[in-house]
Design a protein around this motif. Structure first.
Motif, mmCIF file in Angstrom:
data_model
loop_
_atom_site.group_PDB
_atom_site.id
_atom_site.type_symbol
_atom_site.label_atom_id
_atom_site.label_comp_id
_atom_site.label_asym_id
_atom_site.label_seq_id
_atom_site.Cartn_x
_atom_site.Cartn_y
_atom_site.Cartn_z
ATOM 1 N N ASN A 1 0.833 -1.207 0.000
ATOM 2 C CA ASN A 1 0.000 0.000 0.000
ATOM 3 C C ASN A 1 0.866 1.254 0.000
ATOM 4 O O ASN A 1 0.581 2.228 -0.709
ATOM 5 C CB ASN A 1 -0.919 0.017 1.225
ATOM 6 C CG ASN A 1 -2.190 -0.778 1.010
ATOM 7 O OD1 ASN A 1 -2.513 -1.170 -0.110
ATOM 8 N ND2 ASN A 1 -2.909 -1.031 2.086
ATOM 9 N N ARG B 1 -5.688 6.497 -6.658
ATOM 10 C CA ARG B 1 -4.466 5.708 -6.564
ATOM 11 C C ARG B 1 -4.724 4.242 -6.292
ATOM 12 O O ARG B 1 -3.810 3.454 -6.255
ATOM 13 C CB ARG B 1 -3.587 6.256 -5.432
ATOM 14 C CG ARG B 1 -2.990 7.609 -5.733
ATOM 15 C CD ARG B 1 -2.199 8.063 -4.538
ATOM 16 N NE ARG B 1 -1.543 9.333 -4.792
ATOM 17 C CZ ARG B 1 -0.947 10.042 -3.855
ATOM 18 N NH1 ARG B 1 -0.930 9.612 -2.620
ATOM 19 N NH2 ARG B 1 -0.371 11.182 -4.146
ATOM 20 N N ASN B 2 -5.975 3.876 -6.051
ATOM 21 C CA ASN B 2 -6.232 2.495 -5.653
ATOM 22 C C ASN B 2 -7.471 1.950 -6.344
ATOM 23 O O ASN B 2 -8.357 1.409 -5.714
ATOM 24 C CB ASN B 2 -6.410 2.430 -4.128
ATOM 25 C CG ASN B 2 -6.330 1.014 -3.614
ATOM 26 O OD1 ASN B 2 -5.781 0.142 -4.267
ATOM 27 N ND2 ASN B 2 -6.894 0.795 -2.442
ATOM 28 N N LYS C 1 -11.625 3.640 0.688
ATOM 29 C CA LYS C 1 -10.405 3.996 -0.033
ATOM 30 C C LYS C 1 -10.117 5.465 0.221
ATOM 31 O O LYS C 1 -10.910 6.328 -0.144
ATOM 32 C CB LYS C 1 -10.559 3.746 -1.533
ATOM 33 C CG LYS C 1 -10.825 2.283 -1.895
ATOM 34 C CD LYS C 1 -10.959 2.127 -3.394
ATOM 35 C CE LYS C 1 -11.293 0.693 -3.777
ATOM 36 N NZ LYS C 1 -11.425 0.529 -5.239
ATOM 37 N N ASP D 1 -7.886 7.227 -1.133
ATOM 38 C CA ASP D 1 -7.555 7.911 -2.384
ATOM 39 C C ASP D 1 -8.002 7.038 -3.544
ATOM 40 O O ASP D 1 -7.306 6.117 -3.947
ATOM 41 C CB ASP D 1 -6.047 8.167 -2.459
ATOM 42 C CG ASP D 1 -5.673 9.066 -3.636
ATOM 43 O OD1 ASP D 1 -6.493 9.184 -4.564
ATOM 44 O OD2 ASP D 1 -4.577 9.643 -3.612
ATOM 45 N N ASN E 1 2.328 1.837 -3.380
ATOM 46 C CA ASN E 1 1.299 2.283 -4.326
ATOM 47 C C ASN E 1 0.922 3.743 -4.139
ATOM 48 O O ASN E 1 0.592 4.441 -5.104
ATOM 49 C CB ASN E 1 0.033 1.430 -4.169
ATOM 50 C CG ASN E 1 0.194 0.030 -4.715
ATOM 51 O OD1 ASN E 1 1.042 -0.218 -5.572
ATOM 52 N ND2 ASN E 1 -0.604 -0.896 -4.217
ATOM 53 N N HIS E 2 0.971 4.221 -2.902
ATOM 54 C CA HIS E 2 0.378 5.517 -2.584
ATOM 55 C C HIS E 2 1.362 6.666 -2.438
ATOM 56 O O HIS E 2 0.954 7.788 -2.149
ATOM 57 C CB HIS E 2 -0.444 5.401 -1.292
ATOM 58 C CG HIS E 2 -1.643 4.519 -1.442
ATOM 59 N ND1 HIS E 2 -2.457 4.194 -0.385
ATOM 60 C CD2 HIS E 2 -2.162 3.896 -2.525
ATOM 61 C CE1 HIS E 2 -3.428 3.403 -0.817
ATOM 62 N NE2 HIS E 2 -3.263 3.213 -2.110
#
Length: 215
Positions: free
Chosen positions: A111, A163-164, A158, A160, A114-115
């Protein structure tokens, strides 16, 4: 399901150009995998909520486990030019389910990767304070707004969306259930423009000599 149906219907009806059929089939496959993953996550979450999960408790070498997690994600981090940091103050052994604890660490570190933007840093920090083992997964990314932090462990939430998009928003919920099943707790702190840290607290308990199966 709508995406899959539309893609396959277009192919069977001859609407899709044969040269584009492969792309439409790939879209259908990707959507099938996403739905399959969602079903698996929901079943796993249900098992935890109904306390039907079996844990294989054993002595877990934390530095070794952290090394496996970092190795698994280092290529993904490298692709985003993200530096992975590991800080372990000493040899640590916890009494836990190795596969489940690894699942949590992979989810949290993945995570983070990814973020956060390219060129950032993410890492795992391990230490023991009094009667608890602390495992922190942190990053120096943009952080999360306070009003969103309190919902991070909610189902399907979520922080964001942009981004996900591929995730179902269940990873953190499942991770929290896993840590609590191990007798610990999972918390998060985040500050805008400074980064985020997820903190796993596991009790420093006496470790039996034999592996134990717990439901």
């Amino acid at each position: 399901m709508t995406t899959i149906r539309a893609s396959l219907q277009g192919i069977t009806d001859g609407i899709v150009d044969p040269q584009d059929a492969r792309e439409f089939i790939q879209v259908s496959l990707d959507e099938t995998l996403r739905l399959s993953s969602l079903v698996d996550d929901l079943m796993e979450l249900s098992s935890f909520e109904e306390k039907q999960v079996k844990l294989i408790l054993q002595n877990v070498d934390v530095p070794e486990l952290v090394g496996l997690v970092v190795t698994q994600l280092k290529m993904k981090a490298k692709a985003k030019q993200i530096e992975l940091s590991v800080e372990i103050e000493g040899p640590y052994t916890v009494y836990a389910d190795a596969d489940r604890l690894r699942q949590v660490l992979i989810n949290l570190l993945d995570n983070a990767i990814n973020h956060i933007p390219e060129g950032s840093i993410a890492g795992i920090r391990v230490k023991k304070i009094k009667s608890e083992h602390w495992i922190e997964v942190w990053d120096n990314g943009p952080g999360i707004a306070p009003e969103k932090v309190q919902h991070l462990f909610d189902r399907f939430y979520k922080a964001d969306e942009s981004r996900n998009r591929s995730g179902a928003g269940l990873g953190l919920t499942i991770s929290k259930h896993i840590v609590e099943a191990l007798g610990g707790s999972l918390r998060v702190e985040s500050r805008l423009s400074q980064g985020t840290v997820f903190m796993i607290f596991l009790p420093a308990v006496s470790i039996p000599s034999d592996d134990k199966l717990m439901t």
